[in-house]
Design a protein around this motif. Structure first.
Motif, mmCIF file in Angstrom:
data_model
loop_
_atom_site.group_PDB
_atom_site.id
_atom_site.type_symbol
_atom_site.label_atom_id
_atom_site.label_comp_id
_atom_site.label_asym_id
_atom_site.label_seq_id
_atom_site.Cartn_x
_atom_site.Cartn_y
_atom_site.Cartn_z
ATOM 1 N N PHE A 111 0.827 -1.211 0.000
ATOM 2 C CA PHE A 111 0.000 0.000 0.000
ATOM 3 C C PHE A 111 0.860 1.260 0.000
ATOM 4 C CE2 PHE A 111 -2.090 3.378 2.463
ATOM 5 C CZ PHE A 111 -3.217 3.589 1.681
ATOM 6 N N TRP A 112 1.840 1.339 0.903
ATOM 7 C CA TRP A 112 2.655 2.558 1.010
ATOM 8 C C TRP A 112 3.628 2.698 -0.152
ATOM 9 C CZ3 TRP A 112 0.588 6.110 3.561
ATOM 10 C CH2 TRP A 112 -0.131 5.842 4.720
ATOM 11 N N CYS A 113 4.044 1.577 -0.728
ATOM 12 C CA CYS A 113 4.891 1.669 -1.931
ATOM 13 C C CYS A 113 4.114 2.292 -3.091
ATOM 14 C CB CYS A 113 5.397 0.285 -2.330
ATOM 15 S SG CYS A 113 6.691 -0.365 -1.246
ATOM 16 N N ILE A 114 2.807 2.039 -3.136
ATOM 17 C CA ILE A 114 1.970 2.615 -4.194
ATOM 18 C C ILE A 114 1.642 4.071 -3.890
ATOM 19 C CG2 ILE A 114 -0.304 2.500 -5.301
ATOM 20 C CD1 ILE A 114 -0.185 -0.546 -4.918
ATOM 21 N N VAL A 115 1.281 4.358 -2.635
ATOM 22 C CA VAL A 115 0.870 5.711 -2.256
ATOM 23 C C VAL A 115 1.961 6.734 -2.548
ATOM 24 C CG1 VAL A 115 0.386 7.202 -0.269
ATOM 25 C CG2 VAL A 115 -0.842 5.043 -0.535
#
Length: 354
Positions: free
Chosen positions: A153-157
């Motif tokens: 999730f945070w790699c995408i955000v």
């Protein structure tokens, strides 16, 4: 006739130099000490929470995941900040690719351990609930899925950082203008207000669940008191995990609160003309808010060690068996089990006659 020239010194220039020197000194020695303590603490946390005493506790799994993430935080986010502010290694302001990827991984490695602690607080809320259906959400299977999902999730955000970070006027920062205002506001919420609010909410809800459970046990009729205690009793491990997490949340709130406050100030004054001294002061304050964040991460091991005698026992057990190579000391649970079995079976009888 001799003429004497008097050179006037600028007080602001002296103050600016003093602020810059203070910022550099703290970045060298303060961040260096935090880096050393933090790395040791992360390694110890991973080893201790992997011991059989914690079993497959979802909360312990979140603590392990958070410690692994903190290890990367110390060795990338903190280390590169120490090089930049402590040793004037300003490659970040020269190479665009390094500028983008440094801040991309910086935001990821700071967000992930923070939200693992939030997930641990949510897990404790479900684990302490009187509702059996809610308690099912506290499981190792769900914890593993959330641990993996959080990284993705945070790699995408934060892909937006790879797009909108630039080198402007010799400084690596987000693109100025409307996006700069948006990103400053977003970071102040995502890295500051939201985590603090979630930790506070689920921390209080967990305390409420524990209070209601104790109240139900105390209010139970005498005939049902034994069964009520049995149904509502929490294991010693769970009680200590609650305490460790509660102290970690308090520590997090205290040491992380200055950063969102500064980010809000920064977003409000982003288009204000500033003097050299004010810019130096703001750089110092900004750096110190991150020093506090890293300091909070580095205190994780100390908090767990002080908060839980079970953690201390397992830690010393690891030192005794893995480092000193001595025989393991039976745990309290093992001793209690042995005593119980002996009591049930009774003393061993002699085969021969007197």
């Amino acid at each position: 006739m001799n003429s004497t020239s008097i050179t006037a010194t600028d007080p602001q220039a002296d103050l600016t130099a003093l602020v810059n020197l203070l910022n550099k000194t703290i970045s060298q020695y303060g961040l260096g000490l935090i880096w050393f303590i933090g790395n040791l603490g992360s390694i110890f946390n991973c080893i201790v929470f992997s011991q059989p005493a914690y079993g497959k506790s979802p909360c312990a799994m979140y603590f392990i995941a958070s410690s692994v993430a903190q290890f990367f935080t110390f060795n990338f986010a903190l280390f590169t900040r120490m090089l930049q502010f402590g040793y004037s290694v300003n490659a970040i302001n020269v190479y665009l690719y390094y500028c983008k990827f440094r801040y991309y991984f910086f935001y990821i490695f700071v967000a992930i351990p923070r939200y693992y602690i939030i997930m641990a607080s949510i897990d404790r809320y479900f684990a302490s609930s009187r509702n059996a259906l809610r308690r099912q959400y506290s499981s190792p299977k769900i914890a593993l899925r959330l641990i993996i999902g959080t990284v993705i999730f945070w790699c995408i955000v934060y892909i937006q950082v790879l797009v909108f970070y630039e080198i402007n006027n010799g400084s690596c920062s987000y693109r100025p203008g409307s996006y700069g205002i948006f990103f400053s506001a977003y970071i102040s919420i995502d890295s500051g207000a939201l985590p603090l609010l979630l930790m506070l909410i689920f921390g209080l809800l967990t305390v409420r669940n524990i209070h209601l459970t104790k109240k139900r046990i105390d209010a139970a009729p005498t005939t049902n008191a034994g069964q009520a205690k049995k149904d509502g009793k929490m294991s010693k491990k769970d009680v200590q995990l609650h305490r460790m997490l509660a102290n970690q949340i308090i520590l997090f709130i205290i040491l992380n609160l200055p950063n969102p406050c500064y980010l809000i100030y920064s977003s409000v004054t982003i288009n204000v003309a500033k003097s050299t001294f004010r810019k130096a002061t703001e750089t110092f304050v900004s750096n110190m808010t991150y020093v506090l964040i890293y300091f909070g991460f580095s205190l994780t091991f100390t908090n767990f060690f002080i908060s839980s005698d079970m953690y201390r026992r397992e830690f010393f057990q690891v030192i005794r068996t893995k480092v000193l190579r001595r025989a393991a000391t039976p745990s309290v649970a093992t001793v209690q089990t042995t005593v119980a079995v002996t009591t049930i079976r009774g003393p061993r009888q002699n085969d021969g006659a007197d």
